[in-house]
Scaffold this motif. Structure first.
Motif, PDB file in Angstrom:
ATOM      1  N   TRP A  72       0.826  -1.211   0.000  1.00  0.00           N
ATOM      2  CA  TRP A  72       0.000   0.000   0.000  1.00  0.00           C
ATOM      3  C   TRP A  72       0.858   1.258   0.000  1.00  0.00           C
ATOM      4  O   TRP A  72       0.553   2.229  -0.662  1.00  0.00           O
ATOM      5  CB  TRP A  72      -0.955   0.014   1.193  1.00  0.00           C
ATOM      6  CG  TRP A  72      -1.997  -1.043   1.076  1.00  0.00           C
ATOM      7  CD1 TRP A  72      -2.071  -2.197   1.810  1.00  0.00           C
ATOM      8  CD2 TRP A  72      -3.085  -1.075   0.161  1.00  0.00           C
ATOM      9  NE1 TRP A  72      -3.144  -2.934   1.406  1.00  0.00           N
ATOM     10  CE2 TRP A  72      -3.794  -2.270   0.394  1.00  0.00           C
ATOM     11  CE3 TRP A  72      -3.537  -0.213  -0.828  1.00  0.00           C
ATOM     12  CZ2 TRP A  72      -4.927  -2.618  -0.320  1.00  0.00           C
ATOM     13  CZ3 TRP A  72      -4.673  -0.569  -1.546  1.00  0.00           C
ATOM     14  CH2 TRP A  72      -5.337  -1.744  -1.285  1.00  0.00           C
ATOM     15  N   ARG A  73       1.945   1.227   0.753  1.00  0.00           N
ATOM     16  CA  ARG A  73       2.822   2.399   0.823  1.00  0.00           C
ATOM     17  C   ARG A  73       3.534   2.623  -0.512  1.00  0.00           C
ATOM     18  O   ARG A  73       3.734   3.770  -0.929  1.00  0.00           O
ATOM     19  CB  ARG A  73       3.827   2.233   1.945  1.00  0.00           C
ATOM     20  CG  ARG A  73       4.597   3.498   2.208  1.00  0.00           C
ATOM     21  CD  ARG A  73       5.095   3.504   3.634  1.00  0.00           C
ATOM     22  NE  ARG A  73       5.792   4.733   3.912  1.00  0.00           N
ATOM     23  CZ  ARG A  73       5.284   5.717   4.621  1.00  0.00           C
ATOM     24  NH1 ARG A  73       4.077   5.609   5.114  1.00  0.00           N
ATOM     25  NH2 ARG A  73       5.980   6.807   4.847  1.00  0.00           N
ATOM     26  N   VAL A  74       3.914   1.548  -1.195  1.00  0.00           N
ATOM     27  CA  VAL A  74       4.541   1.675  -2.510  1.00  0.00           C
ATOM     28  C   VAL A  74       3.568   2.327  -3.482  1.00  0.00           C
ATOM     29  O   VAL A  74       3.929   3.234  -4.236  1.00  0.00           O
ATOM     30  CB  VAL A  74       5.007   0.297  -3.039  1.00  0.00           C
ATOM     31  CG1 VAL A  74       5.407   0.379  -4.497  1.00  0.00           C
ATOM     32  CG2 VAL A  74       6.155  -0.232  -2.210  1.00  0.00           C
ATOM     33  N   HIS A  75       2.320   1.885  -3.443  1.00  0.00           N
ATOM     34  CA  HIS A  75       1.324   2.474  -4.343  1.00  0.00           C
ATOM     35  C   HIS A  75       1.062   3.934  -3.996  1.00  0.00           C
ATOM     36  O   HIS A  75       0.920   4.770  -4.887  1.00  0.00           O
ATOM     37  CB  HIS A  75       0.020   1.674  -4.310  1.00  0.00           C
ATOM     38  CG  HIS A  75       0.076   0.466  -5.170  1.00  0.00           C
ATOM     39  ND1 HIS A  75       0.605  -0.721  -4.738  1.00  0.00           N
ATOM     40  CD2 HIS A  75      -0.304   0.263  -6.453  1.00  0.00           C
ATOM     41  CE1 HIS A  75       0.538  -1.608  -5.702  1.00  0.00           C
ATOM     42  NE2 HIS A  75      -0.003  -1.039  -6.753  1.00  0.00           N
ATOM     43  N   TYR A  76       0.979   4.234  -2.711  1.00  0.00           N
ATOM     44  CA  TYR A  76       0.662   5.595  -2.282  1.00  0.00           C
ATOM     45  C   TYR A  76       1.818   6.567  -2.505  1.00  0.00           C
ATOM     46  O   TYR A  76       1.601   7.709  -2.897  1.00  0.00           O
ATOM     47  CB  TYR A  76       0.253   5.577  -0.799  1.00  0.00           C
ATOM     48  CG  TYR A  76      -0.119   6.920  -0.259  1.00  0.00           C
ATOM     49  CD1 TYR A  76      -1.316   7.529  -0.620  1.00  0.00           C
ATOM     50  CD2 TYR A  76       0.731   7.607   0.605  1.00  0.00           C
ATOM     51  CE1 TYR A  76      -1.663   8.775  -0.136  1.00  0.00           C
ATOM     52  CE2 TYR A  76       0.395   8.847   1.099  1.00  0.00           C
ATOM     53  CZ  TYR A  76      -0.803   9.426   0.727  1.00  0.00           C
ATOM     54  OH  TYR A  76      -1.137  10.660   1.211  1.00  0.00           O
ATOM     55  N   ARG A  77       3.050   6.126  -2.272  1.00  0.00           N
ATOM     56  CA  ARG A  77       4.200   7.029  -2.323  1.00  0.00           C
ATOM     57  C   ARG A  77       4.973   7.005  -3.642  1.00  0.00           C
ATOM     58  O   ARG A  77       5.683   7.940  -3.945  1.00  0.00           O
ATOM     59  CB  ARG A  77       5.171   6.694  -1.186  1.00  0.00           C
ATOM     60  CG  ARG A  77       4.557   6.757   0.190  1.00  0.00           C
ATOM     61  CD  ARG A  77       4.390   8.136   0.652  1.00  0.00           C
ATOM     62  NE  ARG A  77       5.698   8.599   1.114  1.00  0.00           N
ATOM     63  CZ  ARG A  77       5.903   9.777   1.599  1.00  0.00           C
ATOM     64  NH1 ARG A  77       4.923  10.624   1.715  1.00  0.00           N
ATOM     65  NH2 ARG A  77       7.098  10.130   1.982  1.00  0.00           N
ATOM     66  N   VAL A  78       4.850   5.915  -4.443  1.00  0.00           N
ATOM     67  CA  VAL A  78       5.621   5.811  -5.679  1.00  0.00           C
ATOM     68  C   VAL A  78       4.708   5.808  -6.903  1.00  0.00           C
ATOM     69  O   VAL A  78       4.861   6.624  -7.813  1.00  0.00           O
ATOM     70  CB  VAL A  78       6.512   4.540  -5.675  1.00  0.00           C
ATOM     71  CG1 VAL A  78       7.253   4.391  -6.983  1.00  0.00           C
ATOM     72  CG2 VAL A  78       7.472   4.565  -4.504  1.00  0.00           C
ATOM     73  N   VAL A  79       3.754   4.882  -6.934  1.00  0.00           N
ATOM     74  CA  VAL A  79       2.925   4.698  -8.137  1.00  0.00           C
ATOM     75  C   VAL A  79       1.935   5.843  -8.315  1.00  0.00           C
ATOM     76  O   VAL A  79       1.812   6.399  -9.407  1.00  0.00           O
ATOM     77  CB  VAL A  79       2.194   3.336  -8.091  1.00  0.00           C
ATOM     78  CG1 VAL A  79       1.283   3.165  -9.281  1.00  0.00           C
ATOM     79  CG2 VAL A  79       3.200   2.194  -8.019  1.00  0.00           C
ATOM     80  N   LEU A  80       1.225   6.209  -7.268  1.00  0.00           N
ATOM     81  CA  LEU A  80       0.206   7.260  -7.386  1.00  0.00           C
ATOM     82  C   LEU A  80       0.785   8.622  -7.789  1.00  0.00           C
ATOM     83  O   LEU A  80       0.232   9.267  -8.686  1.00  0.00           O
ATOM     84  CB  LEU A  80      -0.591   7.371  -6.089  1.00  0.00           C
ATOM     85  CG  LEU A  80      -1.860   8.190  -6.148  1.00  0.00           C
ATOM     86  CD1 LEU A  80      -2.835   7.595  -7.156  1.00  0.00           C
ATOM     87  CD2 LEU A  80      -2.510   8.258  -4.789  1.00  0.00           C
TER      88      LEU A  80
END
Length: 165
Positions: A72-80
């Motif tokens: 979730w943190r990867v999606h929130y901080r990198v992907v999004l």
């Protein structure tokens, strides 16, 4: 075909026993217009989004995972953050298509729900021949579309340059 009284949706619900022999009418409501437009325009949201996500460097995601970030943190901080221009562009494209659509409200139950603004403009120009009022309504639609675009760009903190990449 899907929302008709004898359509796929009612047939499936009758087969499951959810509704009786008198199926509801799904057509002729603003909700059905929204549903049809979402079905028709989902690809116009997905193309810019997938195009933007295709440029994401996988090593950034791997680096975040190696540093202990959760999924979730990867999606929130990198992907999004990387996908923001694609999301903004998709929202703008879908809104512009939806703002100018005439056929969907006409096909999904003409006269059985309130007119959409594009239908009002069309009728002013071609049914009543009132070109002055049709032009004024068209300028109002143009101004509201420009305001919407500026709001989306501001909300996503994206510039025109980032979208044009």
């Amino acid at each position: 075909m899907i929302l008709a009284r004898e359509g796929v949706l009612n047939s499936g619900l009758q087969a499951l026993g959810v509704i009786g022999s008198d199926p509801p009418q799904w057509v002729a409501s603003n909700n059905s217009v929204f549903l049809v437009m979402a079905y028709a325009y989902i690809l116009f949201m997905m193309f810019p989004l997938m195009n933007t996500l295709g440029t994401l460097d996988r090593s950034q995601v791997e680096a975040a995972r190696d540093l202990g970030a959760s999924v979730w943190r990867v999606h929130y901080r990198v992907v999004l953050p990387h996908a923001k221009p694609g999301i903004a562009m998709g929202a703008i494209v879908v809104f512009m298509l939806s703002a100018g659509v005439i056929t969907v409200p006409e096909l999904v139950g003409r006269g059985l729900h309130p007119d959409w603004f594009s239908q009002v403009i069309y009728r002013r120009f071609f049914d009543t021949g009132d070109w002055n009022q049709g032009s004024a309504y068209s300028l109002m639609l143009l101004a509201s579309c420009i305001v919407f675009i500026l709001m989306v760009l501001s909300a996503f903190r994206v510039s025109i340059r980032e979208i044009a990449k």
